[in-house]
Write an enzyme that holds these catalytic residues in place. Structure first.
Site, PDB file in Angstrom:
ATOM      1  N   HIS A 116     -15.804   8.901  -5.032  1.00 20.82           N
ATOM      2  CA  HIS A 116     -15.110   9.388  -6.153  1.00 20.82           C
ATOM      3  C   HIS A 116     -15.874   8.990  -7.595  1.00 20.82           C
ATOM      4  CE1 HIS A 116     -11.559   9.649  -3.353  1.00 20.82           C
ATOM      5  NE2 HIS A 116     -12.005  10.685  -3.186  1.00 20.82           N
ATOM      6  N   CYS A 124     -23.310  13.827 -18.911  1.00 15.37           N
ATOM      7  CA  CYS A 124     -23.351  14.833 -19.899  1.00 15.37           C
ATOM      8  C   CYS A 124     -22.938  16.018 -19.170  1.00 15.37           C
ATOM      9  CB  CYS A 124     -24.899  15.012 -20.568  1.00 15.37           C
ATOM     10  SG  CYS A 124     -25.169  16.238 -21.692  1.00 15.37           S
TER      11      CYS A 124
HETATM   12  N1  APR Z   1      -4.069  -5.011  -0.003  1.00 14.05           N
HETATM   13  C1  APR Z   1      -4.175  -3.593   0.829  1.00 14.05           C
HETATM   14  N2  APR Z   1      -3.816  -2.591   0.699  1.00 14.05           N
HETATM   15  C2  APR Z   1      -2.676  -2.605  -0.475  1.00 14.05           C
HETATM   16  C3  APR Z   1      -2.461  -3.397  -1.234  1.00 14.05           C
HETATM   17  C4  APR Z   1      -3.102  -4.799  -1.127  1.00 14.05           C
HETATM   18  N3  APR Z   1      -2.837  -6.002  -1.712  1.00 14.05           N
HETATM   19  N4  APR Z   1      -1.668  -3.128  -2.156  1.00 14.05           N
HETATM   20  C5  APR Z   1      -1.229  -1.858  -2.050  1.00 14.05           C
HETATM   21  N5  APR Z   1      -1.983  -1.552  -0.739  1.00 14.05           N
HETATM   22  C6  APR Z   1      -1.916  -0.233  -0.412  1.00 14.05           C
HETATM   23  C7  APR Z   1      -0.547   0.645  -0.422  1.00 14.05           C
HETATM   24  O1  APR Z   1       0.367   0.342   0.422  1.00 14.05           O
HETATM   25  C8  APR Z   1      -1.257   2.147  -0.508  1.00 14.05           C
HETATM   26  O2  APR Z   1      -1.083   2.612   0.781  1.00 14.05           O
HETATM   27  O3  APR Z   1      -2.867   0.528  -0.747  1.00 14.05           O
HETATM   28  C9  APR Z   1      -2.784   1.838  -0.911  1.00 14.05           C
HETATM   29  C10 APR Z   1      -3.112   2.567  -2.134  1.00 14.05           C
HETATM   30  O4  APR Z   1      -2.892   3.767  -1.874  1.00 14.05           O
HETATM   31  P1  APR Z   1      -3.046   5.011  -3.533  1.00 14.05           P
HETATM   32  O5  APR Z   1      -2.671   4.174  -4.580  1.00 14.05           O
HETATM   33  O6  APR Z   1      -3.097   6.199  -2.901  1.00 14.05           O
HETATM   34  O7  APR Z   1      -4.801   4.722  -3.543  1.00 14.05           O
HETATM   35  P2  APR Z   1      -5.862   5.387  -2.753  1.00 14.05           P
HETATM   36  O8  APR Z   1      -5.675   5.816  -1.330  1.00 14.05           O
HETATM   37  O9  APR Z   1      -7.293   4.932  -2.945  1.00 14.05           O
HETATM   38  O10 APR Z   1      -6.148   7.045  -3.547  1.00 14.05           O
HETATM   39  C11 APR Z   1      -7.080   7.758  -3.007  1.00 14.05           C
HETATM   40  O11 APR Z   1      -6.506   9.187  -4.914  1.00 14.05           O
HETATM   41  O12 APR Z   1      -5.789   9.410  -7.259  1.00 14.05           O
HETATM   42  C12 APR Z   1      -6.965   9.639  -6.407  1.00 14.05           C
HETATM   43  O13 APR Z   1      -9.279   9.352  -6.820  1.00 14.05           O
HETATM   44  C13 APR Z   1      -7.889   8.683  -6.800  1.00 14.05           C
HETATM   45  O14 APR Z   1      -9.446   7.518  -5.267  1.00 14.05           O
HETATM   46  C14 APR Z   1      -8.179   7.645  -5.407  1.00 14.05           C
HETATM   47  C15 APR Z   1      -7.500   8.425  -4.244  1.00 14.05           C
END
Ligand code: APR
Length: 242
Positions: A116, A124
């Site tokens: 990402h 640019c």
């Molecule tokens: N250690 C491990 N996992 C954790 C922790 C921790 N300390 N704290 C939270 N989590 C978990 C949550 O339970 C959740 O399942 O991390 C996950 C985060 O999920 P999202 O917030 O949805 O993030 P992500 O999966 O990376 O999102 C994917 O979505 O918004 C877009 O481009 C953005 O790359 C991102 C993509």
């Protein structure tokens, strides 16, 4: 933690030689960086359609940049945590990350696919040239020497992943002995689809059940900084005592 013990026993039994680590925002949560959908997550307080789409940027580049500059300031203050540092110690490993924070690089990981993009690069909008941009900008929105707007070099909703990134990640996930999945909700595709490419041993680390927990051999209900170091210890140990 029975699930952690069971995962470590499986690593000692299977002695994986190659590992792919797929990470999401949760791996950086222990560094104080907000996730997107968890408690206090970015998308709980902001609307992605206002800040993370090409249309939002065309509509209000200043608003979008103010938000990205704020995120960059948080990440600049943050440090890689025990999970990032442990991942960087696994030999023969590819890190496939959805994160744009650059903390895997700062922890010393060498082979990284940023699905990402990265907060500390700009692109640019006219020439498509990419440049590192580590420091805060004097004025927002920043412009290229050619006069056109610069945008953050990240993948916004509705946009394609960097050329070849997903294909390379998919090949590596298919070929790897072990897949570690750390801190992702598994709801954003195509990244979340990578898990289905893997047939061997897979271990998820996430304090909550995610959309991909059931697709993994083991789901370790723990924080990344807590469970990743013992898992990595087991991988290194299993390699040295073959
Ligand atoms: N250690 C491990 N996992 C954790 C922790 C921790 N300390 N704290 C939270 N989590 C978990 C949550 O339970 C959740 O399942 O991390 C996950 C985060 O999920 P999202 O917030 O949805 O993030 P992500 O999966 O990376 O999102 C994917 O979505 O918004 C877009 O481009 C953005 O790359 C991102 C993509």
């Amino acid at each position: 933690m029975e699930d952690l013990k069971a995962a470590i026993t499986a690593i000692h039994r299977e002695r994986p030689l190659s590992t792919v680590v797929l990470t999401g925002a949760g791996v950086s949560a222990d560094s104080g960086i907000p996730t997107f959908r968890g408690e206090g997550g970015l998308w709980r307080n902001y609307r992605p359609e206002d800040l993370a789409t090409a249309a939002a940027f065309a509509r209000d580049p200043l608003l979008v940049w103010e938000w990205y500059e704020w995120r960059r300031s948080i990440v600049r203050e943050a440090k890689p945590n025990a999970a990032h540092l442990a991942i960087a110690r696994i030999p023969n490993t590819l890190v496939v990350t959805q994160n744009v924070d650059g903390l895997h690089q700062r922890a010393g990981s060498k082979d990284i696919i940023e699905l990402h993009g990265n907060l500390f690069r700009t692109r640019c909008v006219r020439e498509e040239t990419r440049r590192d941009a580590l420091d805060a900008f004097g004025t927002l929105p920043p412009h290229c020497q050619c006069g056109a707007l610069l945008r953050p070099d990240v993948v916004w909703f509705g946009e394609l992943l960097p050329v070849g990134a997903f294909e390379r990640a998919g090949r590596a996930v298919r070929a790897a002995d072990l897949l570690l999945v750390i801190g992702t909700s598994g709801v954003v595709f195509p990244a979340a689809g990578l898990v289905s490419f893997h047939e061997g041993l897979s271990i998820e680390i996430n304090p909550q059940l995610s959309a991909i927990s059931s697709a993994c051999t083991f789901a370790v209900a723990a924080n990344a900084a807590e469970a990743t170091p013992p898992i990595v210890e087991a991988i290194i140990d299993a390699r040295t005592h073959r």
